[in-house]
Design an enzyme around this catalytic site. Structure first.
Site, PDB file in Angstrom:
ATOM      1  N   GLU A  60      12.125  29.887  80.536  1.00 29.76           N
ATOM      2  CA  GLU A  60      13.456  30.406  80.918  1.00 29.76           C
ATOM      3  C   GLU A  60      14.455  29.905  79.818  1.00 29.76           C
ATOM      4  O   GLU A  60      15.248  30.594  79.754  1.00 29.76           O
ATOM      5  CB  GLU A  60      13.622  29.728  82.381  1.00 29.76           C
ATOM      6  N   THR A 117      15.609  33.052  94.418  1.00 28.33           N
ATOM      7  CA  THR A 117      17.106  33.737  94.294  1.00 28.33           C
ATOM      8  C   THR A 117      17.242  34.730  93.452  1.00 28.33           C
ATOM      9  O   THR A 117      17.877  35.939  93.610  1.00 28.33           O
ATOM     10  CB  THR A 117      18.011  32.714  93.773  1.00 28.33           C
ATOM     11  N   SER A 131      13.347  33.318  87.129  1.00 28.67           N
ATOM     12  CA  SER A 131      12.086  33.193  87.884  1.00 28.67           C
ATOM     13  C   SER A 131      12.733  32.394  89.177  1.00 28.67           C
ATOM     14  O   SER A 131      13.725  31.611  89.132  1.00 28.67           O
ATOM     15  CB  SER A 131      11.193  32.429  87.271  1.00 28.67           C
TER      16      SER A 131
HETATM   17  O1  DER Z   1      11.679  27.359  88.090  1.00 27.66           O
HETATM   18  C1  DER Z   1      13.148  27.494  87.917  1.00 27.66           C
HETATM   19  O2  DER Z   1      13.992  26.968  87.078  1.00 27.66           O
HETATM   20  C2  DER Z   1      13.807  28.582  88.998  1.00 27.66           C
HETATM   21  O3  DER Z   1      15.020  29.358  88.396  1.00 27.66           O
HETATM   22  C3  DER Z   1      14.049  27.862  90.162  1.00 27.66           C
HETATM   23  O4  DER Z   1      14.106  26.656  90.142  1.00 27.66           O
HETATM   24  C4  DER Z   1      15.027  28.347  91.037  1.00 27.66           C
HETATM   25  O5  DER Z   1      14.455  28.648  92.105  1.00 27.66           O
HETATM   26  P1  DER Z   1      15.041  29.278  93.370  1.00 27.66           P
HETATM   27  O6  DER Z   1      15.727  30.293  93.225  1.00 27.66           O
HETATM   28  O7  DER Z   1      13.905  29.648  94.323  1.00 27.66           O
HETATM   29  O8  DER Z   1      15.817  28.238  94.190  1.00 27.66           O
END
Ligand code: DER
Length: 270
Positions: free
Chosen positions: A118, A31, A28
């Site tokens: 996750e 990126t 999520s």
């Molecule tokens: O919530 C999460 O762990 C996401 O992976 C996040 O922290 C990474 O988000 P980004 O790719 O928008 O930096």
């Protein structure tokens, strides 16, 4: 920064999502959007396994999968990988973002309030691959990410949980000049780890009144502890508190991390 995210995502997908991959975890955040865009390109070039199924880690991730025309499947609907039904790692590889990654590939995750599912998906994966831009590449957790460790908690007792987290280390052991090693258990200084007196803040929503409510109906406390020299110990210490559901520290889980740099170069750490 967006170009750096995109480069890291493309490189990680090209290296890891081979035609042999049949079950793929989709993380999520922002990126991972670039990773899914790359998957669509590979699908159009017939470079993906025709039976590929994807496991989501949030509503956002589920939407990315369906909007990309990829086939989504629930974690529990995946077949066990061995006849005794014991092998719980039913996902070939998971690609996910991170808020900060240290030199040992430990990570802070949960900036998007998605770390509970996750971590569930990462844990059920043979390989977790992190993708991020250069801002997340750190020596020690807490060096760069200053929003604290995301901790998913039960809403009904959030004040009590907050108080217990904030009492985790006796202030009397904190010297005024620097972070000191604080014995966690009275019996052994070997248990000590550098740990500032934590501060836990209930994460407030931006375009919704009141606190953030996760996909699982819970709250998030962002726990500031300064530098985290022993992520596994901090993770366990917080996780043991009744009402804590999941801690946004992924200690020793990721096998690979891809960073896009400002100059357009890409760094892969294993
Ligand atoms: O919530 C999460 O762990 C996401 O992976 C996040 O922290 C990474 O988000 P980004 O790719 O928008 O930096």
């Amino acid at each position: 920064v967006e170009q750096a995210k995109c480069s890291a995502a493309i490189a990680a997908v090209d290296k890891n999502v081979l035609p042999s991959v049949r079950v793929l975890g989709i993380g999520s955040g922002s990126t991972v959007v670039y990773a899914v865009q790359r998957l669509v390109e590979l699908k159009d070039q017939n470079k993906l396994n025709p039976d590929l199924v994807c496991v989501a880690t949030s509503f956002q991730s589920k939407q990315l999968i369906s909007d990309a025309g990829l086939r989504g499947v629930d974690l529990d609907d995946l077949p066990a990988l061995d006849s005794e039904q014991r092998c719980f790692k039913s996902i070939d590889v998971t690609i996910d973002g991170a808020d900060e990654v240290d030199s040992e590939l430990n990570a802070i995750k949960g900036g998007g309030a998605a770390h509970l599912r996750e971590k569930l998906v990462a844990n059920a994966s043979k390989k977790l691959v992190l993708i991020a831009d250069y801002r997340k590449d750190s020596q020690t957790l807490g060096d760069k990410w200053d929003c604290g460790i995301p901790v998913e908690i039960l809403p009904l007792a959030w004040r009590t949980i907050k108080r217990q987290i904030e009492s985790l280390c006796p202030k009397s052991n904190i010297s005024s000049t620097s972070t000191v090693a604080i014995p966690v258990s009275a019996d052994s200084a070997a248990d000590a780890f550098a740990f500032q007196s934590p501060r836990a803040e209930l994460r407030q929503a931006v375009r919704k009144a009141g606190p953030v409510v996760t996909d699982n109906g819970n709250f998030i406390l962002d726990v500031a502890v300064g530098k985290i020299h022993d992520p596994r110990r901090v993770e366990h210490l917080i996780k043991m508190i009744p009402g804590v559901i999941e801690v946004g520290l992924f200690s020793g889980i990721a096998k690979e991390a891809w960073f896009g740099n400002e100059d357009g170069s890409i760094l892969c750490r294993t």
